[in-house]
Design a protein around this motif. Structure first.
Motif, mmCIF file in Angstrom:
data_model
loop_
_atom_site.group_PDB
_atom_site.id
_atom_site.type_symbol
_atom_site.label_atom_id
_atom_site.label_comp_id
_atom_site.label_asym_id
_atom_site.label_seq_id
_atom_site.Cartn_x
_atom_site.Cartn_y
_atom_site.Cartn_z
ATOM 1 N N ARG A 1 3.312 4.400 -2.269
ATOM 2 C CA ARG A 1 2.258 4.748 -3.290
ATOM 3 C C ARG A 1 0.923 4.259 -3.163
ATOM 4 O O ARG A 1 -0.072 4.781 -3.455
ATOM 5 N N ASN A 2 0.800 3.096 -2.394
ATOM 6 C CA ASN A 2 -0.383 2.598 -1.987
ATOM 7 C C ASN A 2 -1.262 3.427 -1.227
ATOM 8 O O ASN A 2 -2.610 3.548 -1.201
ATOM 9 N N ASP A 3 -0.777 4.449 -0.472
ATOM 10 C CA ASP A 3 -1.390 5.133 0.608
ATOM 11 C C ASP A 3 -1.431 6.593 0.119
ATOM 12 O O ASP A 3 -2.229 7.608 0.660
ATOM 13 N N ASP B 1 -2.322 5.806 -13.843
ATOM 14 C CA ASP B 1 -1.280 5.298 -12.937
ATOM 15 C C ASP B 1 -0.475 6.195 -12.201
ATOM 16 O O ASP B 1 -0.238 7.272 -13.078
ATOM 17 N N GLN C 1 7.702 5.856 -6.271
ATOM 18 C CA GLN C 1 7.367 4.728 -5.013
ATOM 19 C C GLN C 1 6.402 5.495 -3.777
ATOM 20 O O GLN C 1 6.096 4.765 -3.192
ATOM 21 N N SER D 1 1.787 -2.800 7.325
ATOM 22 C CA SER D 1 2.222 -1.576 6.559
ATOM 23 C C SER D 1 2.909 -0.644 7.249
ATOM 24 O O SER D 1 3.488 0.349 6.892
ATOM 25 N N LYS E 1 -0.883 -10.361 -1.371
ATOM 26 C CA LYS E 1 0.389 -9.577 -1.660
ATOM 27 C C LYS E 1 1.189 -9.216 -0.566
ATOM 28 O O LYS E 1 2.351 -8.986 -0.894
ATOM 29 N N GLU F 1 -0.692 -8.746 6.271
ATOM 30 C CA GLU F 1 -1.672 -7.718 6.784
ATOM 31 C C GLU F 1 -1.381 -7.263 8.214
ATOM 32 O O GLU F 1 -1.283 -6.184 8.586
#
Length: 426
Positions: free
Chosen positions: A212-214, A245, A315, A356, A411, A414
């Motif tokens: 979801r972040n990408d 959201d 997700q 990631s 979070k 990296e």
């Protein structure tokens, strides 16, 4: 018996040895037939294959008639060999006859014919079926009697003689071996595609989804100029549309439909226009196997789905292109360039890897064997191991892999530096 010419006895013995060789080679040839090639030939109505398949449908009877014939022939050969040895050598021939006959049978009636039959089963089994079928009819009462007794003994040992067909289906791992060993029969590229199809059942949509972040999408809380800029500069054909959201999904906007309202003056475009041309969202559980999802795409006539967890939270997304690339390889994007940004070779077997990066991509690109049962990314694997995000540079050895934490945020991890250590002998 003494009146029978030696020439006739020798000729009879040679004929019996040939018959013994026939039965021995028939047994090996019939049992060595490739069952899948046999089914193929049966479908093509090959006469020899049809007879062989009919005989193999009841292997207990087939083996019974072969062994009955072979034992009768060998017993007759032993009698004639004894007569010949007695007439030539007298009483000493009684001791030499079994030794000599055993050697003859081993070489000419057992080892040689069985070796040939094992190497060329079809050339032996198909012609042999011409004789074995009438022999089975001829000896049928004896064969049935023998089978009744032998099957009863087998059941006492816990073996079901009727379950002879249960092992004819290939296990997926066995099918992989067949594809791997196909050689020039299947081109390398096609072999890879077939193996990838077999692997679809081992992975879920969670393994290949875009997290979801990408996800690149349209947030209806943004103003119209921002949304139009995203639409006009998008690198993707379909864009998720949500409100505030990504869990508040409105639908999916195909840029083909966007062309219907982005022409003319931008001031006339509203958020309602974007909503009107969105297609209803399609959700799939994160645990859905890839081969099942492929069928769902076909049934639903969809090309993109939102992946949700057990609580219904989004997700990520998975597209049909992502799934097809698991089978045929990369074709919509230059995945090598993307992985070049995520995995950098710094020499001496060390790599700098983005946190990631998918574990599947790392394993595939570097030919490693990192565990993918729980975590799906490098960050997830290390956070699970550390039981949290480390606050400073740390290192650890996981199995035979060495990781050095290079950069973290509040979070996630990296970047890491990683290498595979030499495996120690047990």
């Amino acid at each position: 018996m003494n009146d029978i010419p030696l020439s006739l006895l020798f000729s009879s013995l040679a004929g019996l040895i040939l018959l013994s060789a026939f039965f021995s080679s028939s047994e090996t040839g019939m049992m060595s037939l490739n069952r899948y090639r046999l089914k193929h030939l049966v479908n093509k109505k090959h006469r020899g294959a049809l007879r062989a398949a009919e005989l193999l449908a009841r292997p207990d009877r087939l083996i019974g008639v072969i062994l009955i014939g072979n034992n009768l022939v060998n017993a007759a050969a032993a009698t004639i060999a004894t007569l010949i040895a007695t007439r030539l050598l007298g009483d000493i021939g009684l001791a030499l006859a079994p030794v000599a006959l055993t050697l003859l049978l081993l070489v000419f009636a057992e080892v040689t014919p069985k070796t040939v039959a094992a190497l060329h089963p079809e050339r032996i089994a198909f012609p042999a079926s011409f004789l074995l079928k009438p022999l089975l009819i001829l000896f049928y009462p004896i064969v049935i009697l023998v089978n009744v007794v032998s099957n009863a003994l087998a059941r006492l040992l816990g073996v079901n003689p009727e379950a002879h067909n249960t092992n004819e289906h290939l296990h997926p791992d066995e099918l992989r071996t067949v594809v791997d060993e196909a050689g020039d029969l299947i081109p390398d590229q096609h072999q890879g595609m077939l193996l990838n199809v077999l692997d679809l059942g081992k992975a879920t949509v969670e393994d290949i989804m875009v997290p979801r972040n990408d996800v690149v999408g349209l947030n209806l809380e943004d103003d119209i100029p921002t949304l139009l800029r995203q639409i006009r500069t998008s690198e993707y054909t379909r864009l998720p549309v949500y409100e505030g959201d990504i869990n508040n999904v409105v639908g999916t906007l195909h840029l083909r439909n966007a062309a219907r309202f982005i022409f003319g003056d931008d001031s006339t475009i509203t958020h309602a226009d974007i909503r009107r041309f969105c297609r209803k969202p399609y959700f799939v559980p994160e645990s859905t196997p890839l081969h099942t999802q492929l069928l769902h795409y076909q049934k639903e006539k969809r090309r993109m789905a939102f992946v949700v967890d057990e609580y219904g939270d989004v997700q990520g997304i998975i597209t049909l292109e992502d799934l097809l690339e698991e089978i045929v390889g990369d074709f919509t994007t230059n995945r090598a360039e993307e992985l070049g940004e995520e995995i950098s070779d710094v020499g001496d077997g060390w790599f700098i890897i983005d946190g990631s990066t998918s574990l599947r991509d790392v394993n595939r690109e570097l030919e490693w064997d990192l565990p993918t049962d729980e975590a799906k990314t490098i960050n997830g694997l290390l956070v699970d191991t550390f039981q949290g995000v480390p606050e400073c540079a740390m290192s650890l050895t996981l199995r035979n892999y060495r990781f050095e934490i290079m950069q973290t945020s509040s979070k996630m991890i990296e970047r890491v530096k990683a290498t595979r250590l030499p495996e120690l002998d047990d």
